[in-house]
Write a protein that holds these residues in place. Structure first.
Motif, PDB file in Angstrom:
ATOM      1  N   UNK A  10       0.850  -1.191   0.000  1.00 48.55           N
ATOM      2  CA  UNK A  10       0.000   0.000   0.000  1.00 48.55           C
ATOM      3  C   UNK A  10       0.887   1.242   0.000  1.00 48.55           C
ATOM      4  N   UNK A  11       0.359   2.309  -0.518  1.00 45.70           N
ATOM      5  CA  UNK A  11       1.112   3.558  -0.554  1.00 45.70           C
ATOM      6  C   UNK A  11       0.261   4.670  -1.129  1.00 45.70           C
ATOM      7  N   UNK A  12       0.934   5.729  -1.510  1.00 48.95           N
ATOM      8  CA  UNK A  12       0.226   6.866  -2.091  1.00 48.95           C
ATOM      9  C   UNK A  12      -0.349   6.482  -3.437  1.00 48.95           C
ATOM     10  N   UNK A  13      -1.247   7.317  -3.911  1.00 49.01           N
ATOM     11  CA  UNK A  13      -1.843   7.086  -5.228  1.00 49.01           C
ATOM     12  C   UNK A  13      -0.745   7.058  -6.292  1.00 49.01           C
ATOM     13  N   UNK A  14       0.251   7.923  -6.157  1.00 52.71           N
ATOM     14  CA  UNK A  14       1.371   7.969  -7.113  1.00 52.71           C
ATOM     15  C   UNK A  14       2.180   6.667  -7.095  1.00 52.71           C
ATOM     16  N   UNK A  15       2.427   6.128  -5.912  1.00 52.86           N
ATOM     17  CA  UNK A  15       3.188   4.882  -5.799  1.00 52.86           C
ATOM     18  C   UNK A  15       2.386   3.705  -6.356  1.00 52.86           C
ATOM     19  N   UNK A  16       1.090   3.700  -6.098  1.00 47.37           N
ATOM     20  CA  UNK A  16       0.252   2.623  -6.652  1.00 47.37           C
ATOM     21  C   UNK A  16       0.253   2.695  -8.175  1.00 47.37           C
ATOM     22  N   UNK A  17       0.250   3.907  -8.720  1.00 45.83           N
ATOM     23  CA  UNK A  17       0.289   4.068 -10.171  1.00 45.83           C
ATOM     24  C   UNK A  17       1.606   3.553 -10.735  1.00 45.83           C
ATOM     25  N   UNK A  18       2.717   3.809 -10.049  1.00 49.74           N
ATOM     26  CA  UNK A  18       4.029   3.300 -10.506  1.00 49.74           C
ATOM     27  C   UNK A  18       4.024   1.770 -10.527  1.00 49.74           C
ATOM     28  N   UNK A  19       3.434   1.173  -9.500  1.00 48.28           N
ATOM     29  CA  UNK A  19       3.354  -0.286  -9.466  1.00 48.28           C
ATOM     30  C   UNK A  19       2.450  -0.794 -10.580  1.00 48.28           C
ATOM     31  N   UNK A  20       1.358  -0.103 -10.831  1.00 49.72           N
ATOM     32  CA  UNK A  20       0.451  -0.458 -11.930  1.00 49.72           C
ATOM     33  C   UNK A  20       1.185  -0.380 -13.267  1.00 49.72           C
ATOM     34  N   UNK A  21       1.976   0.684 -13.456  1.00 46.68           N
ATOM     35  CA  UNK A  21       2.740   0.851 -14.698  1.00 46.68           C
ATOM     36  C   UNK A  21       3.761  -0.269 -14.860  1.00 46.68           C
ATOM     37  N   UNK A  22       4.400  -0.676 -13.767  1.00 47.92           N
ATOM     38  CA  UNK A  22       5.354  -1.787 -13.841  1.00 47.92           C
ATOM     39  C   UNK A  22       4.648  -3.093 -14.171  1.00 47.92           C
ATOM     40  N   UNK A  23       3.464  -3.304 -13.598  1.00 46.30           N
ATOM     41  CA  UNK A  23       2.679  -4.486 -13.963  1.00 46.30           C
ATOM     42  C   UNK A  23       2.401  -4.493 -15.464  1.00 46.30           C
TER      43      UNK A  23
END
Length: 190
Positions: A114-127
């Protein structure tokens, strides 16, 4: 989070009960995996006396199946057997938004991501990048309390390495490592 029946009861149950009470808890629900386990372990009556032994049998069968599929692929020049990707893709993406349905186990295992919306987006982009690099696969790793940055570094390294055969092998091993971890947590509740 549920519990596991004693191993002798598990071994004596029909496949539908094994799937509902054990397989879907240890592994993410996947009919292709259930079928492979049934054909390679239960039908052949391969012996095991603990859940850990059972999971190691599953690991051996998955890796043998993968080697066979890769051998056939190299000889026929056709794609990998789709069952391989179905088993790997049964695991959820890491860091999916909260509105996506995760199993109770996956939800608990991914709590460190879990993290900020920005960090979740980075993880989504890596996925997304991972799945573009390795079509048909999802990134599967034994999180084991590692934080988001460690996971993202691992994803980047694996994308850069770009070796799909190794990804499949690592995914099958991770699936079994996750199952072993789940057993340790579920058995303590017996």
């Amino acid at each position: 989070m549920g519990h596991l029946p004693p191993i002798e009861i598990f071994k004596s149950q029909p496949l539908s009960e094994k799937k509902k009470l054990v397989l879907d808890q240890l592994f993410e629900p996947c009919d292709s995996l259930t079928s492979l386990i049934n054909e390679s372990i239960f039908v052949k009556n391969k012996p095991f006396n603990t859940y850990q032994q059972f999971i190691e049998l599953v690991r051996a069968e998955l890796l043998t199946f993968l080697s066979f599929c890769e051998f056939v692929q190299s000889r026929t020049h056709k794609g990998i057997n789709p069952v391989v990707n179905k088993i790997i893709s049964a695991h959820p993406r890491l860091g999916v938004p909260k509105d996506h349905q995760l199993s109770e186990h996956s939800s608990h295992e991914q709590r460190n991501l879990a993290g900020t919306k920005e960090m979740r987006q980075k993880l989504q982009d890596l996925n997304d990048e991972y799945e573009q690099t390795f079509p048909g696969l999802k990134y599967v790793v034994f999180v084991n309390g590692r934080n988001r940055d460690e996971i993202m570094d691992d994803m980047r390294m694996r994308i850069k390495r770009n070796e799909i055969e190794l990804e499949r092998k690592e995914a099958f091993n991770a699936i079994c490592d996750i199952a072993l971890d789940r057993v340790s947590k579920l058995e303590t509740k017996l």
